[in-house]
Design a protein around this motif. Structure first.
Motif, PDB file in Angstrom:
ATOM      1  N   SER A 193       2.431  -5.125   5.255  1.00  0.00           N
ATOM      2  CA  SER A 193       3.477  -4.146   4.919  1.00  0.00           C
ATOM      3  C   SER A 193       2.947  -2.967   4.116  1.00  0.00           C
ATOM      4  N   ARG A 195       1.245   0.407   2.908  1.00  0.00           N
ATOM      5  CA  ARG A 195       1.046   1.747   3.464  1.00  0.00           C
ATOM      6  C   ARG A 195      -0.062   2.480   2.706  1.00  0.00           C
ATOM      7  N   ASN A 404       0.822  10.068   0.260  1.00  0.00           N
ATOM      8  CA  ASN A 404       2.058   9.805   0.999  1.00  0.00           C
ATOM      9  C   ASN A 404       2.232  10.760   2.167  1.00  0.00           C
ATOM     10  N   ASP A 407       1.639   9.412   6.033  1.00  0.00           N
ATOM     11  CA  ASP A 407       2.719   8.730   6.760  1.00  0.00           C
ATOM     12  C   ASP A 407       3.858   9.682   7.098  1.00  0.00           C
ATOM     13  N   PHE A 416      10.438   8.359   6.574  1.00  0.00           N
ATOM     14  CA  PHE A 416       9.951   8.092   5.230  1.00  0.00           C
ATOM     15  C   PHE A 416      11.121   7.959   4.264  1.00  0.00           C
ATOM     16  N   GLU A 418      13.907   6.735   4.708  1.00  0.00           N
ATOM     17  CA  GLU A 418      14.607   5.459   4.860  1.00  0.00           C
ATOM     18  C   GLU A 418      13.992   4.370   3.994  1.00  0.00           C
ATOM     19  N   ILE A 419      12.776   4.600   3.508  1.00  0.00           N
ATOM     20  CA  ILE A 419      12.096   3.621   2.664  1.00  0.00           C
ATOM     21  C   ILE A 419      12.549   3.825   1.226  1.00  0.00           C
ATOM     22  N   GLY A 420      12.788   2.771   0.495  1.00  0.00           N
ATOM     23  CA  GLY A 420      13.211   2.895  -0.896  1.00  0.00           C
ATOM     24  C   GLY A 420      14.700   3.100  -1.010  1.00  0.00           C
ATOM     25  N   THR A 425      12.522   7.830  -2.661  1.00  0.00           N
ATOM     26  CA  THR A 425      12.094   7.465  -1.315  1.00  0.00           C
ATOM     27  C   THR A 425      10.622   7.086  -1.273  1.00  0.00           C
ATOM     28  N   GLY A 426      10.313   6.221  -0.306  1.00  0.00           N
ATOM     29  CA  GLY A 426       8.934   5.864  -0.055  1.00  0.00           C
ATOM     30  C   GLY A 426       8.461   4.675  -0.849  1.00  0.00           C
ATOM     31  N   PRO A 427       7.172   4.328  -0.687  1.00  0.00           N
ATOM     32  CA  PRO A 427       6.574   3.276  -1.503  1.00  0.00           C
ATOM     33  C   PRO A 427       6.133   3.825  -2.852  1.00  0.00           C
ATOM     34  N   GLU A 445       8.221  -1.057  -2.398  1.00  0.00           N
ATOM     35  CA  GLU A 445       9.216  -0.028  -2.135  1.00  0.00           C
ATOM     36  C   GLU A 445      10.048   0.186  -3.386  1.00  0.00           C
TER      37      GLU A 445
END
Length: 598
Positions: A193, A195, A404, A407, A416, A418-420, A425-427, A445
């Motif tokens: 998982s 990134r 970042n 990605d 991107f 949608e993550i977090g 947002t993001g990792p 996340e």
């Protein structure tokens, strides 16, 4: 500066070190007259002086690296070559802790005694080696996951870092022994998982072929295909915020510089990771250097910059070596230079090394440092996107923020985002150290709780009972067990009067002497204040004095403490003064001083 020193001459070794960096000096008959004997006339004019001033810090490093210190003669020779007034050059050289203006041993050990290393043996090493002229205490070296750490300056050789240090090993290196490189700790290696950390510990960081085999440089190809405007659209859509502490939207910075009519424009990667407890950027630079170079290249093309500077702290020699290797290999493959990846556009990257000054992590202080000035912050506005490096529009982002971009370009900004969570947002990378079973850099996340993150690192060690957690570094604050349920997002941290800062999660068990820890933090800010503005220069000293009196048995004058803190927040030029009191205030508010032993 003593006028007698104006006549001091550089040695052959010092001249050679400077000439190797700047090239051979001009001779009479080549368009310039010979320098006068009294050194009171400079030929070349103001323009040449301005154009060459940015090489001052590299020239000082060149001499310091070669002979171990910068003599008056060497300083004079640098001033002659760069047309810098000696008094100004002396002021710059004296600003940096790792540049010595006094003769010292060829091998020098800087032993970390900051908040992480001091509890893991750093203070013990200093006690064992007390009185040696080649051993000095040091603020955080960014090796908190492998504490205690020692940074060695080795005249005539590559500098090195020793982790898991002992007194005997330090003495061995000072006597001429070797220092072995240690790879960054990667507790999550193999996790599908990941990134940002997916290559660290899994892909050879010195091989461009291996990097490409793991998907490297696909993002640059995609960015060239999209074009600058579309790349910026995707960055804005991603909602990516800066990971250095300020959390400013990255896309707004990029767009402001890209739309500026002024040229040239510049890009800076801020790799001066000096916040105590922070080491995530080091792990990336050592373990995945090509990702940093690729991300900078995409950013440079997007904002219309033809040159980028990667400003890295001097205490990261392995990272510097691997980044320079990545730059050289990328250039040889046409991924940097006159025609980047067949785009028809030019972009180059130059590494600049700091000199041991925490304040140079502040963006405008960093710019002054690159320009050959003292690393003192500038008043804002104007902001760097308007008037930045060399007075031109400049984008500056830190290492984690930039990587970042890969990605985002490949998957799109919406994916991107949608993550977090909605506003985070993001990792996100966190630096887990202290009383945890598996210290290191962790990627999660946004939205995971503080307690879940500590469990991911194996839970609390030592007594097994948590005393407190330092969030965000020395410029952050301490929190107790009541924050273990806090989701790690910008918005949740703000709602709980906390901060994520630079991603520090330094865990202390309930046996920690927080009296000693808080005193060290106060001393850190006292020592690292650049001294430019009175509120910070005086306030950090008064704060340390107030705390020392309290720890000595006097009752704390809380009203005076709050007044000093308020003045620093309201009137200091930069963030150092604004945050110098937050960690100490939190220790007091949590009652940790009264619960501490000793």
């Amino acid at each position: 500066m003593d006028l007698r020193l104006m006549s001091a001459e550089a040695t052959a070794a010092e001249r050679s070190a400077v000439d190797a960096l700047l090239g051979p000096p001009s001779r009479s008959g080549e368009g310039e007259p010979s320098p006068p004997a009294d050194r009171r006339v400079a030929f070349g004019g103001y323009r040449r002086s301005v154009e060459s001033r940015h090489m001052l810090l590299p020239a000082l490093h060149a001499v310091n690296d070669t002979v171990g210190w910068v003599s008056a003669g060497a300083l004079n020779y640098i001033c002659e070559r760069l047309l810098v007034p000696p008094a100004e050059a002396y002021g710059v050289a004296g600003f940096y802790a790792l540049l010595s203006l006094e003769e010292r041993p060829a091998r020098v050990a800087h032993v970390c005694d900051d908040v992480a290393c001091r509890t893991e043996g750093g203070t013990g090493i200093l006690a064992d080696l007390e009185g040696r002229p080649d051993v000095h205490p040091s603020p955080c070296l960014g090796q908190c996951d492998q504490a205690p750490a020692v940074f060695f300056q080795l005249a005539g050789e590559e500098d090195a870092v020793l982790v898991g240090a002992t007194s005997a090993r330090v003495v061995g290196v000072l006597a001429g022994g070797p220092v072995r490189d240690f790879p960054p700790v990667a507790p999550q290696v193999g996790d599908p998982s990941l990134r940002l950390l997916k290559r660290i510990g899994a892909v050879d960081p010195t091989s461009l072929e291996a990097y490409r085999g793991s998907g490297g440089y696909q993002a640059l190809a995609r960015a060239v295909e999209l074009g600058p405007d579309r790349v910026i659209v995707e960055i804005k859509a991603s909602g990516l915020r800066g990971r250095g502490g300020a959390a400013f939207p990255m896309g707004i910075k990029w767009e402001a510089v890209a739309r500026s009519p002024d040229m040239p424009r510049y890009l800076i990667c801020n790799a001066d990771e000096s916040e105590p407890g922070t080491f995530k950027d080091r792990a990336i630079m050592e373990g995945d250097p090509f990702a940093v170079i690729e991300s900078m290249t995409i950013a440079g093309l997007a904002v219309g910059a033809e040159r980028g500077y990667l400003y890295i702290r001097a205490e990261y020699p392995l990272a510097q070596s691997r980044l320079q290797n990545a730059i050289d290999l990328a250039r040889a493959e046409g991924l940097l230079g006159e025609d980047v990846a067949g785009s028809g556009r030019s972009f180059e990257i130059e590494i600049r090394r700091g000199g041991g000054a925490y304040i140079c992590g502040e963006e405008t202080a960093l710019m002054n440092s690159i320009e050959g000035k003292r690393g003192e912050p500038r008043n804002k506005p104007p902001f760097p996107t308007q008037v930045g490096l060399f007075g031109r529009p400049t984008v500056i982002n830190n290492v984690e923020t930039l990587i970042n971009v890969l990605d985002i370009v490949l998957e799109g900004g919406a994916a991107f985002a949608e993550i977090g969570t909605g506003a985070s947002t993001g990792p996100k990378l966190f630096c887990l150290a202290g009383a945890v079973a598996r210290p290191g850099v962790y990627e999660v996340e946004f939205g995971r709780t503080l307690g879940e993150l500590i469990d991911l690192a194996g839970g609390v060690t030592g007594s097994g009972r948590m005393g407190a957690v330092m969030l965000g570094g020395a410029a952050g604050l301490f929190v107790g067990e009541d924050h273990l349920d806090m989701p790690l997002t910008f918005e949740d941290a703000r709602a709980r009067n906390a901060t994520l800062g630079s991603g520090v999660v330094l865990v202390f068990d309930d046996r920690t002497d927080f009296r000693d820890t808080s005193r060290r933090i106060a001393q850190f800010f006292r020592d690292e204040s650049c001294g430019q503005c009175v509120p910070c220069r005086v306030g950090t000293v008064r704060q340390e004095e107030l705390l020392a009196r309290h720890l000595g048995g006097e009752s704390l004058d809380r009203d005076l403490f709050e007044e000093v803190a308020r003045v620093m927040v309201d009137a200091s030029i930069c963030g150092l003064g604004h945050t110098a009191s937050t960690a100490i205030r939190s220790v007091i508010d949590l009652g940790l001083l009264e619960r501490s032993r000793g």
